[in-house]
Structure formats: structure tokens, C-alpha cells
Design a protein around this motif. Structure first.
Motif, short mmCIF file in Angstrom:
data_model
loop_
_atom_site.label_atom_id
_atom_site.label_comp_id
_atom_site.label_asym_id
_atom_site.label_seq_id
_atom_site.Cartn_x
_atom_site.Cartn_y
_atom_site.Cartn_z
N SER A 411 80.65 50.75 35.47
CA SER A 411 80.36 49.96 36.68
C SER A 411 78.92 49.35 36.56
N PHE A 412 78.64 48.24 37.26
CA PHE A 412 77.49 47.32 37.25
C PHE A 412 77.48 46.88 35.93
N THR A 413 78.53 46.27 35.17
CA THR A 413 78.33 45.83 33.86
C THR A 413 77.72 44.48 33.71
N VAL A 414 76.65 44.67 32.93
CA VAL A 414 75.91 43.09 32.95
C VAL A 414 75.56 42.83 31.50
N SER A 415 75.39 41.41 30.93
CA SER A 415 75.19 41.18 29.87
C SER A 415 73.76 40.42 29.82
N SER A 416 73.05 40.33 29.08
CA SER A 416 71.74 39.53 28.85
C SER A 416 71.58 38.59 27.50
N MET A 417 71.04 37.75 27.72
CA MET A 417 70.86 36.57 26.61
C MET A 417 69.39 36.36 26.52
N VAL A 418 68.74 36.63 25.52
CA VAL A 418 67.13 36.21 25.27
C VAL A 418 67.10 35.16 24.45
N VAL A 419 66.19 34.44 24.32
CA VAL A 419 66.08 33.14 23.47
C VAL A 419 64.65 33.38 22.87
N PHE A 420 64.57 33.03 21.57
CA PHE A 420 63.44 33.14 20.84
C PHE A 420 63.40 31.77 19.87
N ILE A 421 62.22 31.07 20.21
CA ILE A 421 61.92 29.69 19.59
C ILE A 421 60.68 29.82 18.48
N ASP A 422 61.09 29.62 17.46
CA ASP A 422 60.15 29.65 16.41
C ASP A 422 59.54 31.14 16.24
N ASP A 527 65.45 44.39 20.61
CA ASP A 527 64.89 45.08 21.86
C ASP A 527 64.70 44.26 23.09
N GLU A 528 64.31 43.02 22.79
CA GLU A 528 63.86 42.34 23.97
C GLU A 528 65.23 41.87 24.83
N ALA A 529 66.26 41.73 24.32
CA ALA A 529 67.77 41.59 24.82
C ALA A 529 68.09 43.05 25.60
N HIS A 530 67.82 44.15 24.87
CA HIS A 530 68.03 45.43 25.35
C HIS A 530 67.41 45.73 26.73
N ARG A 531 66.02 45.35 26.73
CA ARG A 531 65.11 45.58 28.02
C ARG A 531 65.67 44.83 28.99
N PHE A 532 65.96 43.37 28.79
CA PHE A 532 66.37 42.45 29.66
C PHE A 532 67.72 42.84 30.39
N ALA A 533 68.50 43.59 29.66
CA ALA A 533 70.00 43.95 30.13
C ALA A 533 69.60 45.14 31.17
N ILE A 534 68.90 45.98 30.63
CA ILE A 534 68.60 47.31 31.51
C ILE A 534 68.14 46.91 32.60
N SER A 535 67.04 46.18 32.40
CA SER A 535 66.32 45.63 33.93
C SER A 535 67.31 45.28 34.78
N TYR A 536 68.21 44.35 34.38
CA TYR A 536 68.98 43.66 35.38
C TYR A 536 70.00 44.69 36.11
N HIS A 537 70.48 45.58 35.05
CA HIS A 537 71.51 46.61 35.57
C HIS A 537 70.84 47.48 36.55
N ARG A 538 69.67 47.81 36.18
CA ARG A 538 68.96 48.82 37.21
C ARG A 538 68.71 47.92 38.57
N GLN A 539 68.27 46.75 38.66
CA GLN A 539 68.29 45.92 39.98
C GLN A 539 69.57 46.04 40.66
N LEU A 540 70.82 45.64 40.26
CA LEU A 540 72.05 45.79 40.72
C LEU A 540 72.37 47.33 41.23
N GLN A 541 72.01 48.33 40.51
CA GLN A 541 72.12 49.48 41.11
C GLN A 541 71.11 49.85 42.22
#
Length: 604
Positions: A411-422, A527-541
């Protein structure tokens, strides 16, 4: 030279003044001063073989110039400093991050004034102390005042707090505030504390300690031992501070000492501040200078910008190098400080030790900065270079995107995309996806939906795509890229368990050394993608939890629940809101607002 410049050069006066060099867009690219405008400005347009590379580069861009005649050299120096600060010309030596220096302000019109840090002096009757030309000195003084003197730290309305009979806060219990908000101290007593702080900030520490000791003895004599103990502790704190200040000479004198140092990367001026024969602080100031600028010219530019708005200048300014136009600077500083100020380059004795100390510390700062830059490059540029070689890319990846999923039991399945430039996170380009398809906790289906939604959009493509997981997750990424014809994107899978890299068309994963900077970069991105995904998942919960707490209220459906939460942020705020405030929420009616209010107040 164009015809306009030729004619203007003929009309230059042989008087002191300031000149501005402008490019073909009218931008001021250089500001300078001169004893004779005619002689100085003409020098720029003579044979270029006499110019250093910086001047030659500037002259090549001059399309016009303007001059301002002044009465003397001191006025020219003052005007030049102000114009440099205003225009920040490209070819001047500039003090980086230049801004208004801070002051400490006390509004004595208030019964209980607090200590404020401001950057502009107004004619408002308040007491201003400063400017603080060193951020370290200001930080130190503010810390001492907060630890030693019982002034209030808060911004609350004292009169209202007294009327409400508010209880003192923790600072009162720690004896770091006299609690005027509770009516425990009179305005007269409070302002006596302010007077002590002003005396301390004005440098009259010894005099203040004598006065505090007299008050301590008087309190002890009348058996007010609590007051005597407070004064004793305050005296001890101030004496401890005095002992920390390094005594460098038995002679009492005040001085600012500056040393200019530079290497191929950085130029800075290191400062040592001496008051009463003791070093009370140090600071460093990075300068925007070119390879052709000498330490002497850097010091000249620094002094003119540093002391421009100073109200208190010590009688001695000690320098590591003889500055350009020493006599003019000395006269200008004397006029600013309203007393004789001497610029000296000491060769022996205590003062020479101070400038040597400034130069040594400045050199140490340059070395430290160089090592920090090298480490930062290893984490970014070096890691990208290594990663490009490991993956056999044509060039180090400029843009990296990484995807990760998060859910709870499907439940509350989310996916995150993080971007690193240089090699650095670019948070403005992050995206998050609420997975709409029924995946039943299947990470591969969730990854497929997120990747399809991302790459179906007409956006900048990454050089490197990372999916969190192993061979199966990489296979999904390859299928998406192939279906969309995105051959330019290079995908990899990063398996968290063994930190191995999976490549397309390669059965065995790559295992990098734990010390490899390329692996460290991949881990930071993952790790940044993992953090961003979990934070969004918790917001939805959390939002779902809040919505469920509003279930059962008559007339409140999902749309009104969301509207209430978006307006009030939390359930606690909804509980506290009156009916009138609830009825103002978009989509709410008066009966609906009354239903919400009754639900919480009748059910506790």
C-alpha cells in the motif's frame, strides 16, 4: 581606440579624481583613483608592452570612460571605495561576500530592550555598537553576553506577558534571564544590566569587573547571598574570558594586523585583532584577485573596502606588505577614525611577531582550502571520471538520475527520482511518483510505471540511469528505454546487499573496492533516492491517517477532508479552529463547519 576615446583623452584635467572604465554595453568594468587624471588614464592607452596581462585584458574591453574630479587624494580614495562597492567591477580586486557590517543595537526607548543584530544604523535614538568588522568577534561577544548577562533573549511582548501573569521560561531557571516577562524586575534594574553589557561591548571589561566586585561585596554585606553568588559567577566568567585572550606584550596597545597571501587558487587577507596588548580574535577574508595582483595591491584594495563604513579604527594598522599609496590610505583612515592612524610594516619586535602570526595563519588557511578542494574534487569530479572509466562511457556522466521505490505491504506505493549534476544533488529537479497501478507490492511493476512516466516526458535525458536493485530491476529499465528508443541513456542497477553494479548485456556484476570514490558517489546517489522515496511514502501515510480521523463527521467527504488538512495542516489545528474559521475553508458550509466543531468538542 575609437574616435570618442581619442577626443576624451585630450580633455582630461590634471586634477585628482576617480575614473570609471566602461565596456561596449555601458557596464563599469574598472574603477580607479588618480592624483592626476590626465596622466593616469592616458597610461592605459599607451604601449601595451608595459601592461601586465590583467590590465591588457581590461583595456581590450574599454569602450568609454568617465571621470569625477575631487578636491584631494583622500576624497578620491573614499569615492573610489564607494563606487567599487556599488558596481563590483570585474577587473578590480574585490572583497568577496562584501556586505554591510553588523552592529549591536539596543532600543533604549523600550522598558526592557533586547540585544539585536542589525546591518544599518538609523537615527532612531537607539544605542548602536559597532560595526563588527569580524564575524568571529561578533559571535564571541554575543555568546558571552548571553551566557553572562541576564538580558531577555525572546521577542515577546513584555507588557502583555506581565498582564497575563506568564510564568518565566527555562532561561530564567538557568539564571540566564531576569524574566521581565513575569514582572520580576523593574525597568530601572533591567537597564542597569543593559548598561553593563554596553560597557562590556565597548571594551571596558576591567572597569566593569571592578564595579561588579564592589556590588558583590555590598550584596554580601547586607546578607543577600543569592545576588552575591550571581555576581561572583558573572565576574568569574568575564575573568575566564580575559585569560583566554592571548597576551603578546607587556605594552598595552590596540592594533589590527593584516597579511595578504595567495596561491594559484585563492587569495585572502588574514586578520589578527589586538586590544590592550592581547589578541582578542582573528578572521579571514577571501579576495577576488587575478594571478597578476600582488600581495601589496591586494592589501590596498582590502583596506579601502574593509574600513569604508567603520566608525572605530585602531591607531595602529600593521601590514605584511607595504601597500600601494600608503600615505593616501593613512590620511583617509585618519579622517575616517577622527584620529591619527598609522600604517606600518613592522620589521622587529612584538608588532612584527603579530604580522608574522597573521601571515603564517593565512598560509595555513590556503593549504587547508587547497586540501578541502582536492577532497571535494575527489568526491565529485574525480569520482565521475573514475565512474566513466569503469562503465566505459565516452565521457564522465554529467547528469545522473536514480530511482527507488517504497511501500508498506503493497500500500501507498511510491517511487522517487533524484538528480545529480556534476556529482552534486540538484533538488529542484527531483520528482516523486504516486504509483497508480495495482502493483500488490511488486517492485518491478512500480519501477516500470515510474520509468515510463518519467521518460515519456520531453525532458533533458540523463547520461547515467541508476535503478536501486539488481539484475531484474535493470532488465525493467532496459525494456523501458528500448521501448521509447532512448539509446543514449546508459542504465545500471546498484544492488544494496553487496554494493555491486549490474550492467546491461553483462552477466556478472562489478564489485568495486569500498575505498573507490566512484562507489562512494553511487552510494550517495542511491541513499538520497532512498531517503526521498521514504519521506514521500510517510507523508502519504500521515495524510491517510489524518483523513481517517475525520471519518464519521456528517457532511464531510474526502474532498472536504483534504481541503481541511491543506488549510490547517494538522488535526490539532482543526480541533482548535472556531466555527467561523472552519467555514472559510474552500468547499465548507456553515452547517459542515458546525458538524466538525461539534465532532471534536462533544467527543473530546
Amino acid at each position: 581606440m575609437n574616435d570618442k576615446l581619442v577626443e576624451k583623452l585630450k580633455l582630461l584635467p590634471s586634477k585628482p579624481g576617480v575614473y570609471k572604465m566602461l565596456d561596449d554595453r555601458g557596464t563599469v568594468i574598472y574603477v580607479g583613483k588618480a592624483v592626476s587624471l590626465k596622466n593616469r588614464v592616458r597610461q592605459y592607452f599607451q604601449a601595451s608592452k608595459n601592461h601586465d596581462p590583467k590590465v591588457s585584458a581590461m583595456v581590450a574591453h574599454i569602450d568609454d570612460f568617465e571621470t569625477i574630479v575631487v578636491a584631494n587624494e583622500s576624497e578620491a580614495l573614499s569615492l573610489e571605495s564607494n563606487l567599487i562597492k556599488e558596481f563590483m567591477p570585474k577587473y578590480n580586486i574585490l572583497l568577496k561576500d562584501d556586505k554591510h557590517f553588523p552592529y549591536v543595537r539596543f532600543n533604549m526607548k523600550q522598558d526592557f530592550p533586547r540585544m539585536e543584530i542589525v546591518r544599518r544604523v538609523k537615527n532612531d535614538g537607539a544605542v548602536y555598537l559597532g560595526p563588527y568588522l569580524s564575524a568571529n568577534l561578533l559571535k564571541n561577544d554575543v555568546s558571552v553576553v548571553k551566557e553572562t548577562f541576564p538580558l531577555r533573549h525572546c521577542k515577546k511582548n513584555i507588557e502583555r506577558a506581565i498582564a497575563r501573569r506568564e510564568r518565566p521560561c527555562l532561561m530564567y531557571q538557568l539564571k540566564k534571564c531576569c524574566a521581565p516577562c513575569s514582572g520580576k524586575v523593574s525597568p530601572a534594574v533591567y537597564k542597569s544590566y543593559v548598561a553593563e553589557v554596553i560597557k562590556y561591548l565597548s571594551g571596558k571589561t576591567d572597569e566593569l569587573i571592578v564595579q561588579l566586585r564592589d556590588r558583590m561585596y555590598a550584596a554580601s554585606a547586607r546578607m543577600d547571598y543569592e545576588e552575591a553568588a550571581i555576581l561572583r559567577d558573572r565576574i568569574a566568567s568575564m575573568e575566564a574570558l580575559s585569560e583566554k585572550q592571548v597576551a603578546i606584550t607587556v605594552h598595552s596597545f590596540d592594533a589590527d594586523a593584516f597579511a595578504a597571501v595567495k596561491d594559484e587558487l585563492t587569495a585572502l587577507v588574514y586578520a589578527v585583532f589586538v586590544r590592550g596588548g592581547k589578541i582578542i580574535g582573528t578572521d579571514k577574508y577571501e579576495m577576488q584577485a587575478s594571478d597578476a595582483d600582488s600581495p601589496a595591491s591586494i592589501l590596498s584594495a582590502f583596506l579601502a573596502q574593509y574600513y569604508l563604513n567603520a566608525q572605530r579604527i585602531p591607531p595602529n594598522v600593521l601590514l605584511s606588505e607595504e601597500p600601494d599609496d600608503r600615505e593616501g590610505l593613512e590620511l583617509w583612515l585618519s579622517e575616517l577614525g577622527k584620529r591619527r592612524v598609522r600604517l606600518t610594516v613592522p620589521k622587529r619586535g612584538d608588532k612584527a611577531k603579530i604580522t608574522a602570526l597573521a601571515r603564517e595563519n593565512g598560509s595555513n588557511e590556503l593549504e587547508k582550502t587547497k586540501k578541502l578542494l582536492q577532497r571535494e574534487w575527489q568526491k565529485t569530479g574525480g569520482a565521475l571520471l573514475s565512474l566513466g572509466e569503469i562503465l566505459s562511457l565516452n565521457a564522465p556522466p554529467h547528469r545522473i538520475e536514480c530511482f527507488d521505490n517504497s511501500h508498506t505491504g503493497g500500500s501507498f506505493t511510491v517511487s522517487s527520482m533524484v538528480v545529480f549534476i556534476d556529482g552534486q544533488p540538484c533538488r529542484t529537479k527531483y520528482r516523486r511518483f504516486r504509483i497508480t497501478s495495482d502493483t500488490h507490492g511488486d517492485d518491478l511493476l512500480a519501477m516500470h510505471e515510474a520509468l515510463m512516466r518519467r521518460f515519456a516526458r520531453d525532458e533533458e535525458l540523463p547520461d547515467l540511469l541508476i535503478v536501486d536493485g539488481g539484475k531484474e530491476q535493470l532488465k525493467v529499465a532496459c525494456q523501458v528505454l528500448e521501448s521509447l528508443g532512448l539509446d543514449s541513456v546508459f542504465p545500471i542497477g546498484l544492488a544494496e546487499r553487496h554494493e555491486t553494479i549490474y550492467l546491461r548485456d553483462q552477466n556478472e556484476p562489478i564489485a568495486l573496492s569500498p575505498r573507490n570514490p566512484a562507489l562512494h558517489l553511487l552510494q550517495r546517489v542511491r541513499d538520497e533516492a532512498h531517503r526521498f522515496a521514504i519521506s514521500y511514502h510517510r507523508q502519504l501515510q500521515q495524510k491517510k491517517l489524518y483523513i481517517s480521523m475525520l471519518d464519521g463527521i456528517p457532511g464531510i467527504g474526502d474532498a472536504r477532508k483534504l481541503a481541511l488538512l491543506e488549510h490547517f495542516i494538522s488535526i490539532d489545528e482543526i480541533k482548535k479552529a472556531p466555527v467561523d474559521e472552519l467555514s472559510k475553508v474552500k468547499g465548507m458550509t456553515r452547517p459542515a463547519a458546525e458538524a466538525v466543531y461539534s465532532f471534536f468538542h462533544e467527543n473530546g
